[in-house]
Scaffold this active site. Structure first.
Site, PDB file in Angstrom:
ATOM      1  N   ARG A   1     -29.239 -26.580  68.608  1.00 33.34           N
ATOM      2  CA  ARG A   1     -29.802 -25.264  68.234  1.00 33.34           C
ATOM      3  C   ARG A   1     -29.213 -24.753  66.911  1.00 33.34           C
ATOM      4  O   ARG A   1     -28.984 -23.551  66.745  1.00 33.34           O
ATOM      5  CB  ARG A   1     -29.531 -24.205  69.304  1.00 33.34           C
ATOM      6  CG  ARG A   1     -30.181 -24.462  70.635  1.00 33.34           C
ATOM      7  CD  ARG A   1     -31.706 -24.375  70.557  1.00 33.34           C
ATOM      8  NE  ARG A   1     -32.280 -24.285  71.883  1.00 33.34           N
ATOM      9  CZ  ARG A   1     -32.480 -25.326  72.699  1.00 33.34           C
ATOM     10  NH1 ARG A   1     -32.186 -26.545  72.293  1.00 33.34           N
ATOM     11  NH2 ARG A   1     -33.010 -25.146  73.887  1.00 33.34           N
TER      12      ARG A   1
ATOM     13  N   SER B   1     -34.266 -18.886  76.510  1.00 28.74           N
ATOM     14  CA  SER B   1     -32.818 -18.871  76.733  1.00 28.74           C
ATOM     15  C   SER B   1     -32.187 -17.832  75.816  1.00 28.74           C
ATOM     16  O   SER B   1     -32.382 -17.887  74.604  1.00 28.74           O
ATOM     17  CB  SER B   1     -32.200 -20.222  76.379  1.00 28.74           C
ATOM     18  OG  SER B   1     -32.721 -21.226  77.186  1.00 28.74           O
TER      19      SER B   1
ATOM     20  N   GLU C   1     -28.251 -17.272  71.732  1.00 32.32           N
ATOM     21  CA  GLU C   1     -29.069 -18.272  71.052  1.00 32.32           C
ATOM     22  C   GLU C   1     -30.134 -17.541  70.237  1.00 32.32           C
ATOM     23  O   GLU C   1     -30.574 -18.033  69.214  1.00 32.32           O
ATOM     24  CB  GLU C   1     -29.717 -19.173  72.109  1.00 32.32           C
ATOM     25  CG  GLU C   1     -30.330 -20.417  71.530  1.00 32.32           C
ATOM     26  CD  GLU C   1     -31.775 -20.590  71.910  1.00 32.32           C
ATOM     27  OE1 GLU C   1     -32.445 -21.398  71.255  1.00 32.32           O
ATOM     28  OE2 GLU C   1     -32.261 -19.905  72.818  1.00 32.32           O
TER      29      GLU C   1
HETATM   30  N1  EPU Z   1     -28.539 -23.354  86.403  1.00 33.52           N
HETATM   31  C1  EPU Z   1     -27.935 -22.405  87.232  1.00 33.52           C
HETATM   32  N2  EPU Z   1     -28.589 -21.235  87.454  1.00 33.52           N
HETATM   33  C2  EPU Z   1     -29.798 -20.957  86.908  1.00 33.52           C
HETATM   34  C3  EPU Z   1     -30.429 -21.916  86.092  1.00 33.52           C
HETATM   35  C4  EPU Z   1     -29.768 -23.110  85.839  1.00 33.52           C
HETATM   36  O1  EPU Z   1     -26.850 -22.629  87.740  1.00 33.52           O
HETATM   37  O2  EPU Z   1     -30.311 -19.844  87.149  1.00 33.52           O
HETATM   38  C5  EPU Z   1     -27.806 -24.605  86.109  1.00 33.52           C
HETATM   39  C6  EPU Z   1     -28.220 -25.736  87.008  1.00 33.52           C
HETATM   40  O3  EPU Z   1     -27.066 -26.520  87.283  1.00 33.52           O
HETATM   41  C7  EPU Z   1     -29.145 -26.553  86.137  1.00 33.52           C
HETATM   42  C8  EPU Z   1     -28.542 -26.345  84.768  1.00 33.52           C
HETATM   43  O4  EPU Z   1     -28.061 -25.001  84.782  1.00 33.52           O
HETATM   44  O5  EPU Z   1     -29.159 -27.891  86.487  1.00 33.52           O
HETATM   45  C9  EPU Z   1     -29.502 -26.558  83.622  1.00 33.52           C
HETATM   46  O6  EPU Z   1     -30.632 -25.701  83.774  1.00 33.52           O
HETATM   47  P1  EPU Z   1     -32.004 -25.984  83.002  1.00 33.52           P
HETATM   48  O7  EPU Z   1     -32.424 -27.390  83.225  1.00 33.52           O
HETATM   49  O8  EPU Z   1     -32.952 -24.899  83.344  1.00 33.52           O
HETATM   50  O9  EPU Z   1     -31.590 -25.932  81.489  1.00 33.52           O
HETATM   51  P2  EPU Z   1     -30.690 -24.922  80.643  1.00 33.52           P
HETATM   52  O10 EPU Z   1     -29.500 -25.672  80.170  1.00 33.52           O
HETATM   53  O11 EPU Z   1     -30.456 -23.668  81.396  1.00 33.52           O
HETATM   54  C10 EPU Z   1     -31.803 -25.677  78.392  1.00 33.52           C
HETATM   55  C11 EPU Z   1     -32.406 -25.026  77.182  1.00 33.52           C
HETATM   56  C12 EPU Z   1     -33.835 -24.574  77.461  1.00 33.52           C
HETATM   57  C13 EPU Z   1     -34.656 -25.786  77.843  1.00 33.52           C
HETATM   58  C14 EPU Z   1     -34.011 -26.423  79.083  1.00 33.52           C
HETATM   59  C15 EPU Z   1     -34.696 -27.711  79.465  1.00 33.52           C
HETATM   60  C16 EPU Z   1     -30.548 -24.028  75.972  1.00 33.52           C
HETATM   61  C17 EPU Z   1     -29.889 -22.773  75.521  1.00 33.52           C
HETATM   62  N3  EPU Z   1     -31.594 -23.891  76.761  1.00 33.52           N
HETATM   63  O12 EPU Z   1     -31.670 -24.663  79.394  1.00 33.52           O
HETATM   64  O13 EPU Z   1     -34.353 -24.044  76.243  1.00 33.52           O
HETATM   65  O14 EPU Z   1     -36.004 -25.456  78.124  1.00 33.52           O
HETATM   66  O15 EPU Z   1     -32.621 -26.751  78.798  1.00 33.52           O
HETATM   67  O16 EPU Z   1     -34.387 -28.704  78.552  1.00 33.52           O
HETATM   68  O17 EPU Z   1     -30.124 -25.121  75.587  1.00 33.52           O
HETATM   69  C18 EPU Z   1     -34.758 -22.075  74.987  1.00 33.52           C
HETATM   70  O18 EPU Z   1     -34.035 -22.565  74.117  1.00 33.52           O
HETATM   71  O19 EPU Z   1     -35.300 -20.938  74.849  1.00 33.52           O
HETATM   72  C19 EPU Z   1     -34.987 -22.817  76.223  1.00 33.52           C
HETATM   73  C20 EPU Z   1     -35.726 -22.343  77.207  1.00 33.52           C
END
Ligand code: EPU
Length: 339
Positions: A157, A233, A330
């Site tokens: 990012r 995010s 972010e």
């Molecule tokens: N999790 C929680 N609680 C929650 C949601 C997630 O504990 O409410 C934990 C879980 O362990 C889960 C992990 O977080 O396995 C990862 O969650 P998720 O796959 O939803 O991904 P993220 O790391 O929360 C990132 C990006 C998203 C992107 C997703 C999928 C960033 C800041 N965000 O989110 O990007 O869609 O991965 O690849 O890196 C954005 O940038 O606006 C965005 C939506």
């Protein structure tokens, strides 16, 4: 009022939209001739922005259109895309044209210019995997400058346009290298399972099926900004030293999920840290943490930028005091210094 997916009543002293490189250069030449030094802020689609207050300056927005093939070499196709093209319209166009590599980035709100600044990413793919260079205009001089992907210094990012060159260049076109053959990237946790649930066969997977699976995953976790104002995010996932994991584990009383970065560092999902602090689904005035994805802050209806910022700071403070980790926004905060 400036369009933004948080649904905030965002205002600035001036707003200037342009559809060609020449029109932007004329705007800069006029400012220089008039000796104006008022601040400029260049926005994209308004999907990753928080207007914390009135912006005392000019907001710029590109409407540069166009998707043009510039070269084809073997399996590769090189395509130049205008900064004002909607990101997801570009992804759809690429898939329809059988150019591959962007399927996992389906349904991300925003525009192509911002994708090259922000290095958008999802489901194991980042924009910089396909970007080969970026055309810009220097907002001080009006000169055109090209940046290779290496010069853009892409990271998670992040790019040079968010660091030392922040605010200096406007992206006018982004050049992508895509491929004619489809090699799906399915390494992201949950993606293979989601395909199986839809009865899709990984071997015979079609690009449009991958696109629709990704869209389904996103729709299940991320609120539609037309219904509930948000900017995806809100925080980046922090990168921490491996030793810190012991501390996090002892504080949480359970194993934190984490992803390897390098030998010394791991990335911890900010959503998990926020949820551990009890913020998931919780509101602070008219701003709240989304109940299906703790990384997303939402506008419950009549929030102002400072309401969202207050929630952001409360969450940051709790995560810091419980785990000793600083989580950083972010989204780009405009009209007030980041806290
Ligand atoms: N999790 C929680 N609680 C929650 C949601 C997630 O504990 O409410 C934990 C879980 O362990 C889960 C992990 O977080 O396995 C990862 O969650 P998720 O796959 O939803 O991904 P993220 O790391 O929360 C990132 C990006 C998203 C992107 C997703 C999928 C960033 C800041 N965000 O989110 O990007 O869609 O991965 O690849 O890196 C954005 O940038 O606006 C965005 C939506």
């Amino acid at each position: 009022m400036i369009a933004n997916t948080f649904g905030l009543a965002a205002t600035a002293d001036h707003y200037f939209e342009y559809a060609t490189v020449g029109a932007l250069q004329q705007f800069i030449a006029r400012r220089r001739a008039e000796g104006k030094r008022t601040p400029l802020f260049h926005m994209g689609g308004g999907s990753n922005l928080l207007f914390a207050g009135h912006y005392a300056g000019t907001v710029l927005h590109s409407r540069i259109a166009g998707i043009t093939v510039t070269a084809e070499e073997g399996d590769d196709v090189y395509v130049r895309v205008g900064a004002g093209v909607e990101w997801d319209a570009w992804v759809q166009y690429a898939i329809d044209s059988r150019w591959h590599g962007l399927e996992n980035l389906s349904a991300i709100p925003g525009e192509v210019g911002a994708s090259a600044v922000q290095n958008i990413g999802a489901y194991g793919v980042e924009a910089c995997d396909a970007i080969i260079y970026v055309d810009t205009v220097d907002l001080h001089t009006g000169e055109v400058r090209h940046f290779t992907a290496a010069e853009c210094r892409y990271a998670y990012r992040d790019s040079i346009f968010k660091q030392e060159l922040r605010g200096r260049y406007a992206v006018t076109h982004v050049h992508f290298r895509l491929s004619h053959s489809f090699r799906p990237q399915l390494s992201y946790g949950g993606l293979r399972a989601a395909l199986q649930e839809r009865g899709l066969d990984e071997v015979n997977l079609r690009p449009s099926e991958l696109r629709h699976t990704i869209m389904g995953l996103r729709a299940a976790k991320l609120p539609d900004p037309r219904v509930l104002g948000n900017a995806g995010s809100f925080f980046k996932n922090p990168v921490v030293d491996r030793q810190q994991i012991d501390h996090i584990r002892s504080k949480a009383g359970q194993e934190p999920p984490c992803y390897d970065v390098d030998a010394a560092h791991v990335k911890v999902p900010a959503a998990w840290l926020i949820e551990q602090c009890g913020w998931k689904g919780r509101a602070l005035g008219p701003a709240a943490v989304y109940d299906r994805q703790a990384l997303v802050l939402i506008n419950l209806g009549h929030a102002t930028g400072s309401d969202i910022l207050r929630l952001c700071r409360a969450i940051q403070a709790d995560v810091r005091s419980r785990f000793g980790i600083a989580i950083e926004p972010e989204v780009n905060i405009v009209g007030e210094e980041q806290g």
